[in-house]
Design a protein around this motif. Structure first.
Motif, mmCIF file in Angstrom:
data_model
loop_
_atom_site.group_PDB
_atom_site.id
_atom_site.type_symbol
_atom_site.label_atom_id
_atom_site.label_comp_id
_atom_site.label_asym_id
_atom_site.label_seq_id
_atom_site.Cartn_x
_atom_site.Cartn_y
_atom_site.Cartn_z
ATOM 1 N N ALA A 165 -43.284 0.140 29.060
ATOM 2 C CA ALA A 165 -43.779 0.031 27.676
ATOM 3 C C ALA A 165 -44.949 0.896 27.607
ATOM 4 C CB ALA A 165 -44.226 -1.376 27.568
ATOM 5 N N THR A 167 -43.464 4.330 26.931
ATOM 6 C CA THR A 167 -43.061 4.474 25.796
ATOM 7 C C THR A 167 -43.864 4.593 24.489
ATOM 8 O OG1 THR A 167 -40.984 3.278 26.754
ATOM 9 C CG2 THR A 167 -41.108 3.501 24.481
ATOM 10 N N PHE A 168 -44.641 3.834 24.576
ATOM 11 C CA PHE A 168 -45.752 3.712 23.536
ATOM 12 C C PHE A 168 -46.588 4.957 23.267
ATOM 13 C CE2 PHE A 168 -46.122 -1.220 23.967
ATOM 14 C CZ PHE A 168 -45.331 -1.482 22.935
ATOM 15 N N HIS A 206 -45.549 7.842 24.277
ATOM 16 C CA HIS A 206 -44.485 8.765 23.802
ATOM 17 C C HIS A 206 -44.186 8.663 22.267
ATOM 18 C CE1 HIS A 206 -41.523 12.039 24.355
ATOM 19 N NE2 HIS A 206 -40.721 11.247 23.551
ATOM 20 N N PHE A 207 -43.904 7.587 21.875
ATOM 21 C CA PHE A 207 -43.346 7.443 20.683
ATOM 22 C C PHE A 207 -44.511 6.869 19.406
ATOM 23 C CE2 PHE A 207 -39.301 6.676 22.928
ATOM 24 C CZ PHE A 207 -38.692 7.947 22.443
ATOM 25 N N VAL A 231 -47.173 3.550 18.955
ATOM 26 C CA VAL A 231 -46.979 1.863 19.172
ATOM 27 C C VAL A 231 -46.057 1.443 17.961
ATOM 28 C CG1 VAL A 231 -48.023 -0.378 19.133
ATOM 29 C CG2 VAL A 231 -49.009 1.201 20.392
ATOM 30 N N LYS A 261 -43.804 3.035 16.256
ATOM 31 C CA LYS A 261 -42.487 3.389 15.997
ATOM 32 C C LYS A 261 -41.458 2.721 17.200
ATOM 33 C CE LYS A 261 -43.195 7.629 13.434
ATOM 34 N NZ LYS A 261 -43.238 9.162 13.530
ATOM 35 N N THR A 262 -42.335 2.213 18.381
ATOM 36 C CA THR A 262 -41.681 1.700 19.389
ATOM 37 C C THR A 262 -41.122 0.410 19.295
ATOM 38 O OG1 THR A 262 -43.083 3.012 20.978
ATOM 39 C CG2 THR A 262 -41.760 1.247 22.019
ATOM 40 N N THR A 263 -39.793 0.277 19.806
ATOM 41 C CA THR A 263 -39.063 -0.885 19.385
ATOM 42 C C THR A 263 -38.866 -1.632 21.083
ATOM 43 O OG1 THR A 263 -36.829 -0.230 19.703
ATOM 44 C CG2 THR A 263 -37.847 -0.310 17.736
ATOM 45 N N ASP A 321 -36.306 0.113 23.092
ATOM 46 C CA ASP A 321 -36.855 1.270 23.671
ATOM 47 C C ASP A 321 -37.479 1.034 24.951
ATOM 48 O OD1 ASP A 321 -36.015 3.114 21.181
ATOM 49 O OD2 ASP A 321 -38.159 2.684 20.225
ATOM 50 N N ILE A 322 -38.198 -0.013 24.742
ATOM 51 C CA ILE A 322 -38.949 -0.280 26.244
ATOM 52 C C ILE A 322 -37.986 -0.744 27.142
ATOM 53 C CG2 ILE A 322 -40.662 -2.202 27.138
ATOM 54 C CD1 ILE A 322 -41.885 -2.151 24.132
ATOM 55 N N ARG A 328 -43.107 -8.756 21.471
ATOM 56 C CA ARG A 328 -43.597 -7.262 21.393
ATOM 57 C C ARG A 328 -45.297 -7.289 21.442
ATOM 58 N NH1 ARG A 328 -45.128 -3.579 17.851
ATOM 59 N NH2 ARG A 328 -44.823 -1.162 18.197
#
Length: 200
Positions: A24, A27-28, A30-31, A33, A35-37, A40-41, A59
């Motif tokens: 997570a 991912t956060f 990179h994208f 917070v 936009k991250t779903t 994605d995580i 989330r």
């Protein structure tokens, strides 16, 4: 034997939870917070979406846990920095400047310390008062030490004091975003309006 199995299960649970948090976090970062779903995580962690919900209610709970973990890493550095100062006066002023400047630069910690993320922060923090709890975790022991040394004004409640310090930190984030954190004006403001509330 049952106790051993329980420990193994506990260890497996913590390991899986840690892997999800690590996925997570990357991912956060990179994208972003917003936009991250959860999909994605899940993809980054190599697990299904329902698996994540076994470890985190939603989330926002996951984001809050990451903020807590990253904040605690900052607290280790912050506490070391603060305790290098001899007096509570310097610990409070230098510590606030140090913690706010570092915290506002962290993309996850910033969620609870910056005005532009207030909507998201309200959802993440909710009724748990994460920001206030973290402020107390960092500053509570410093206030206790100052109290023992006779440097803290009597009658100060750590919880209420840290709730107020949380508001001071929000003000500083806004100032530091537009002015150099090293500007002496910040220190002067804290010395004039924050110190008198604490000093014996």
């Amino acid at each position: 034997m049952a106790r051993r199995n329980s420990n193994v299960l506990s260890s497996d649970f913590e390991e899986a939870r840690g892997q999800i948090l690590e996925a997570a976090q990357s991912t956060f970062l990179h994208f972003g917070v917003a936009k991250t779903t959860m999909d994605d995580i899940a993809k980054a962690a190599g697990v299904s979406r329902p698996t994540i919900y076994r470890y985190f209610r939603d989330r926002d709970t996951l984001v809050a846990e990451l903020i807590r973990l990253r904040s605690r890493k900052l607290f280790v550095r912050g506490t070391k920095y603060v305790l290098e100062r001899e007096t509570f006066r310097d610990q409070l002023i230098d510590g606030l400047i140090f913690m706010v400047d570092r915290g506002r630069k962290d993309p996850l910690i910033r969620l609870i310390v910056s005005p532009e993320h207030m909507d998201l922060a309200a959802a993440v923090v909710g009724s748990s008062q994460l920001a206030a709890d973290l402020t107390l975790e960092m500053w509570g022991p410093i206030l206790d030490r100052a109290r023992e040394n006779g440097e803290l004004r009597s009658g100060i409640d750590n919880e209420k004091a840290c709730e107020w310090l949380g508001l001071v930190q929000l003000i500083l984030v806004g100032r530091f975003d537009f002015d150099d954190p090293a500007d002496p004006a910040h220190r002067q403001m804290l010395e004039s309006f924050v110190l008198p509330a604490f000093l014996a």
